[in-house]
Write a protein that holds these residues in place. Structure first.
Motif, mmCIF file in Angstrom:
data_model
loop_
_atom_site.group_PDB
_atom_site.id
_atom_site.type_symbol
_atom_site.label_atom_id
_atom_site.label_comp_id
_atom_site.label_asym_id
_atom_site.label_seq_id
_atom_site.Cartn_x
_atom_site.Cartn_y
_atom_site.Cartn_z
ATOM 1 N N LEU A 18 5.568 11.635 1.155
ATOM 2 C CA LEU A 18 5.314 10.694 0.010
ATOM 3 C C LEU A 18 4.287 10.899 -0.789
ATOM 4 C CD1 LEU A 18 6.367 7.307 1.880
ATOM 5 C CD2 LEU A 18 7.785 8.400 0.303
ATOM 6 N N PRO A 19 4.212 10.804 -1.866
ATOM 7 C CA PRO A 19 2.954 10.994 -2.896
ATOM 8 C C PRO A 19 1.738 10.011 -2.472
ATOM 9 C CG PRO A 19 4.606 9.822 -4.139
ATOM 10 C CD PRO A 19 5.283 10.050 -2.750
ATOM 11 N N LEU A 20 0.727 10.369 -1.790
ATOM 12 C CA LEU A 20 -0.261 9.612 -1.406
ATOM 13 C C LEU A 20 -1.675 10.029 -1.814
ATOM 14 C CD1 LEU A 20 0.811 8.809 2.278
ATOM 15 C CD2 LEU A 20 1.084 7.323 0.267
ATOM 16 N N GLU A 21 -2.461 9.102 -2.184
ATOM 17 C CA GLU A 21 -3.957 9.561 -2.358
ATOM 18 C C GLU A 21 -4.828 8.489 -1.982
ATOM 19 O OE1 GLU A 21 -6.368 11.586 -2.254
ATOM 20 O OE2 GLU A 21 -5.162 12.931 -3.535
ATOM 21 N N PHE A 22 -6.233 8.693 -1.998
ATOM 22 C CA PHE A 22 -7.201 7.696 -1.565
ATOM 23 C C PHE A 22 -7.619 7.207 -3.083
ATOM 24 C CE2 PHE A 22 -7.562 10.464 2.130
ATOM 25 C CZ PHE A 22 -7.605 9.602 3.174
ATOM 26 N N VAL A 23 -6.784 6.306 -3.225
ATOM 27 C CA VAL A 23 -6.928 5.652 -4.628
ATOM 28 C C VAL A 23 -6.857 4.193 -4.777
ATOM 29 C CG1 VAL A 23 -6.112 7.595 -5.713
ATOM 30 C CG2 VAL A 23 -4.534 5.785 -5.177
ATOM 31 N N ARG A 24 -7.195 3.542 -3.696
ATOM 32 C CA ARG A 24 -7.066 2.017 -3.739
ATOM 33 C C ARG A 24 -8.166 1.452 -2.968
ATOM 34 N NH1 ARG A 24 -3.940 -2.232 -5.255
ATOM 35 N NH2 ARG A 24 -4.268 -3.946 -4.509
ATOM 36 N N SER A 47 -10.178 -1.493 -1.604
ATOM 37 C CA SER A 47 -9.706 -2.624 -0.860
ATOM 38 C C SER A 47 -10.296 -3.993 -1.396
ATOM 39 C CB SER A 47 -9.944 -2.763 0.564
ATOM 40 O OG SER A 47 -9.485 -3.709 1.321
ATOM 41 N N ASP A 48 -9.388 -5.026 -1.414
ATOM 42 C CA ASP A 48 -9.751 -6.247 -2.043
ATOM 43 C C ASP A 48 -11.040 -6.991 -0.850
ATOM 44 O OD1 ASP A 48 -8.298 -6.341 -4.091
ATOM 45 O OD2 ASP A 48 -6.574 -7.263 -2.967
ATOM 46 N N ASP A 49 -10.849 -6.621 0.518
ATOM 47 C CA ASP A 49 -11.832 -7.580 1.222
ATOM 48 C C ASP A 49 -12.631 -6.445 2.126
ATOM 49 O OD1 ASP A 49 -9.690 -6.225 2.741
ATOM 50 O OD2 ASP A 49 -9.192 -8.005 3.868
ATOM 51 N N SER A 50 -12.739 -5.467 1.695
ATOM 52 C CA SER A 50 -13.497 -4.290 2.382
ATOM 53 C C SER A 50 -13.852 -3.268 1.447
ATOM 54 C CB SER A 50 -13.195 -3.878 3.655
ATOM 55 O OG SER A 50 -12.122 -2.763 3.264
ATOM 56 N N ALA A 51 -15.001 -2.282 1.659
ATOM 57 C CA ALA A 51 -15.242 -1.167 0.680
ATOM 58 C C ALA A 51 -14.414 0.057 1.030
ATOM 59 C CB ALA A 51 -16.700 -0.910 0.903
ATOM 60 N N GLU A 52 -13.629 -0.079 1.968
ATOM 61 C CA GLU A 52 -12.873 1.296 2.066
ATOM 62 C C GLU A 52 -11.956 1.708 0.744
ATOM 63 O OE1 GLU A 52 -8.540 -0.397 4.154
ATOM 64 O OE2 GLU A 52 -10.557 0.072 5.308
ATOM 65 N N LEU A 53 -11.694 2.845 0.762
ATOM 66 C CA LEU A 53 -11.017 3.574 -0.375
ATOM 67 C C LEU A 53 -9.655 4.034 0.441
ATOM 68 C CD1 LEU A 53 -10.986 4.125 -3.351
ATOM 69 C CD2 LEU A 53 -11.568 6.488 -2.744
ATOM 70 N N ALA A 54 -8.664 3.246 0.158
ATOM 71 C CA ALA A 54 -7.308 3.172 1.281
ATOM 72 C C ALA A 54 -6.576 4.256 0.448
ATOM 73 C CB ALA A 54 -6.770 2.062 1.447
ATOM 74 N N LEU A 55 -5.607 4.840 1.241
ATOM 75 C CA LEU A 55 -4.511 5.835 0.858
ATOM 76 C C LEU A 55 -3.489 4.610 0.303
ATOM 77 C CD1 LEU A 55 -3.725 7.958 3.765
ATOM 78 C CD2 LEU A 55 -4.296 9.004 1.584
ATOM 79 N N ALA A 56 -2.847 4.986 -0.896
ATOM 80 C CA ALA A 56 -1.797 4.262 -1.508
ATOM 81 C C ALA A 56 -0.890 5.199 -2.245
ATOM 82 C CB ALA A 56 -2.570 3.411 -2.718
ATOM 83 N N LEU A 57 0.384 4.782 -2.462
ATOM 84 C CA LEU A 57 1.415 5.665 -3.153
ATOM 85 C C LEU A 57 0.634 5.956 -4.601
ATOM 86 C CD1 LEU A 57 4.420 3.578 -2.429
ATOM 87 C CD2 LEU A 57 3.965 5.965 -1.622
ATOM 88 N N CYS A 58 0.732 7.326 -4.897
ATOM 89 C CA CYS A 58 -0.007 7.438 -6.152
ATOM 90 C C CYS A 58 0.948 8.469 -7.043
ATOM 91 C CB CYS A 58 -1.000 8.271 -5.998
ATOM 92 S SG CYS A 58 -2.142 8.655 -7.449
ATOM 93 N N PRO A 59 1.562 8.087 -8.078
ATOM 94 C CA PRO A 59 2.526 8.958 -9.058
ATOM 95 C C PRO A 59 1.658 10.209 -9.426
ATOM 96 C CG PRO A 59 2.651 6.761 -9.699
ATOM 97 C CD PRO A 59 1.365 6.640 -8.753
ATOM 98 N N GLY A 60 2.368 11.310 -9.125
ATOM 99 C CA GLY A 60 1.787 12.600 -9.356
ATOM 100 C C GLY A 60 0.977 13.295 -8.280
ATOM 101 N N ALA A 61 0.542 12.508 -7.129
ATOM 102 C CA ALA A 61 0.070 13.178 -6.220
ATOM 103 C C ALA A 61 0.872 13.853 -5.390
ATOM 104 C CB ALA A 61 -0.508 11.861 -5.164
ATOM 105 N N ALA A 62 0.438 14.860 -4.464
ATOM 106 C CA ALA A 62 1.426 15.660 -3.616
ATOM 107 C C ALA A 62 2.028 15.172 -2.624
ATOM 108 C CB ALA A 62 0.615 17.061 -3.297
ATOM 109 N N PRO A 63 3.198 15.223 -2.151
ATOM 110 C CA PRO A 63 3.744 14.433 -1.273
ATOM 111 C C PRO A 63 3.123 14.985 0.057
ATOM 112 C CG PRO A 63 5.421 15.331 -2.513
ATOM 113 C CD PRO A 63 4.057 15.948 -2.922
ATOM 114 N N VAL A 64 2.755 14.003 0.961
ATOM 115 C CA VAL A 64 2.249 14.361 2.456
ATOM 116 C C VAL A 64 2.999 13.609 3.348
ATOM 117 C CG1 VAL A 64 -0.150 14.622 1.395
ATOM 118 C CG2 VAL A 64 0.639 12.416 2.253
ATOM 119 N N PRO A 65 2.910 14.181 4.685
ATOM 120 C CA PRO A 65 3.566 13.707 5.746
ATOM 121 C C PRO A 65 3.144 12.126 6.185
ATOM 122 C CG PRO A 65 2.853 15.728 6.490
ATOM 123 C CD PRO A 65 1.907 15.145 5.014
#
Length: 190
Positions: free
Chosen positions: A31-37, A39-57
């Protein structure tokens, strides 16, 4: 009905109220994932589905329910998704179309699995849903964190399995030195 959850980030080490009937298995759909989200309740930068990102396992695990509505509700609760955003919980079968539907459907057919759920949160940066940050913005955001907040963000990125190898992850490794933890290997997962 056998139902699986597809995952790639913190669900792997912190499933919370998601009731699993198996451990996590490698070999989920690419799936096309990237560290682009951010978080609403913490400061992490979470993986999210991201159009145009390379598919990863991704990973997958059987859920301890045979009811798709229950599976969606468990994932919605774990991810703190409001009922007003049903599109943020992906599923097959589903009435809502998403970009990854065909990929997941083909993956399910190849494994004779009836249904799947996954987190379908969009990218979000600087409080704006759908906004994909640039690499420079990601680095500035993470480098600007301090104390426990920075440690939590670093832990999330480093705990993500090493083969979830995204463009921003390589940038973060090169500039901040946040390399995958040894414990992030699949053998350590439940």
């Amino acid at each position: 009905m056998n139902i699986v959850c597809i995952a790639w980030g913190s669900l792997l080490w912190q499933p919370g109220p998601l009731k699993l009937a198996s451990g996590w298995h490698p070999g989920g759909p690419l799936l096309p994932l990237e560290f682009v989200r951010d978080s609403d309740d913490s400061a992490e930068l979470a993986l999210a589905l991201c159009p145009g990102a390379a598919p990863v396992p991704t990973y997958w695990a059987y859920l301890d329910t045979g009811d798709l509505d229950t599976a969606r509700a468990m994932l919605r609760q774990r991810e703190k998704i409001t009922p007003g955003r049903p599109e943020w919980v992906g599923s097959i079968p589903s009435e809502l179309a998403s970009g990854e539907q065909a990929t997941v459907a083909a993956w399910l057919r190849a494994r004779s699995i009836d249904a799947a759920v996954w987190t379908a949160l969009p990218p979000k940066f600087d409080g704006v849903d759908g906004r994909v940050p640039s690499g420079a913005e990601v680095l500035a955001f993470l480098a600007g964190l301090e104390g426990e907040t920075r440690q939590a963000a670093e832990h999330y990125i480093r705990r993500t399995p090493p083969h979830v190898d995204t463009r921003y992850r390589r940038l973060i490794e090169a500039c901040l030195g946040w390399r995958p933890l040894r414990e992030a290997a699949v053998t350590r997962m439940r």
